[in-house]
Design a protein around this motif. Structure first.
Motif, PDB file in Angstrom:
ATOM      1  N   CYS A  37      39.699  37.912  45.297  1.00 44.08           N
ATOM      2  CA  CYS A  37      38.572  36.969  44.248  1.00 44.08           C
ATOM      3  C   CYS A  37      38.646  35.589  44.313  1.00 44.08           C
ATOM      4  CB  CYS A  37      38.634  37.780  43.014  1.00 44.08           C
ATOM      5  SG  CYS A  37      37.697  37.179  41.668  1.00 44.08           S
ATOM      6  N   CYS A  40      39.884  35.239  40.184  1.00 42.54           N
ATOM      7  CA  CYS A  40      41.246  35.567  39.496  1.00 42.54           C
ATOM      8  C   CYS A  40      42.167  35.771  40.592  1.00 42.54           C
ATOM      9  CB  CYS A  40      40.787  36.892  38.975  1.00 42.54           C
ATOM     10  SG  CYS A  40      40.402  38.183  39.550  1.00 42.54           S
ATOM     11  N   CYS A  55      34.021  41.597  42.150  1.00 41.49           N
ATOM     12  CA  CYS A  55      35.495  41.985  41.821  1.00 41.49           C
ATOM     13  C   CYS A  55      35.584  42.930  40.990  1.00 41.49           C
ATOM     14  CB  CYS A  55      36.007  40.606  41.275  1.00 41.49           C
ATOM     15  SG  CYS A  55      37.703  40.665  41.104  1.00 41.49           S
ATOM     16  N   CYS A  58      37.769  41.221  37.206  1.00 37.09           N
ATOM     17  CA  CYS A  58      37.132  40.427  36.508  1.00 37.09           C
ATOM     18  C   CYS A  58      35.564  40.351  36.514  1.00 37.09           C
ATOM     19  CB  CYS A  58      37.931  38.803  36.781  1.00 37.09           C
ATOM     20  SG  CYS A  58      37.104  38.276  38.242  1.00 37.09           S
TER      21      CYS A  58
HETATM   22 ZN   LIG Z   1      38.200  38.539  40.269  1.00 34.78          ZN
END
Ligand SMILES: [Zn+2]
Length: 72
Positions: A37, A40, A55, A58
């Motif tokens: 990602c 994050c 993702c 998140c």
């Molecule tokens: Zn993420």
């Protein structure tokens, strides 16, 4: 070394030609795996549709390449 992973193109049997099936295998492996990602850094990005990735950690949804996520 022999490729021991089962090809996702096996479902096609002997149809469509060897070269096309081998190209499809490479692309399907890329599009089905999890990517990192960009928000994050978790390895939990999955493909929703062509060019659309999300993702699962998140919940970030973003556009990238159609079959892979290009790391920048
Ligand atoms: Zn993420």
């Amino acid at each position: 070394m022999a490729d021991t992973t089962k090809s996702p193109a096996k479902r096609l049997g002997s149809r469509y030609g060897r070269r096309v099936r081998h190209k499809l295998k490479d692309i399907e492996i890329l599009q089905k795996k999890s990517y990192k990602c960009p928000y994050c850094n978790a390895i939990r990005v999955r493909r929703l549709a062509a060019g659309i990735w999300q993702c699962s950690k998140c919940k970030a949804k973003f556009a990238n390449k159609a079959y892979t996520v290009k790391a920048e």
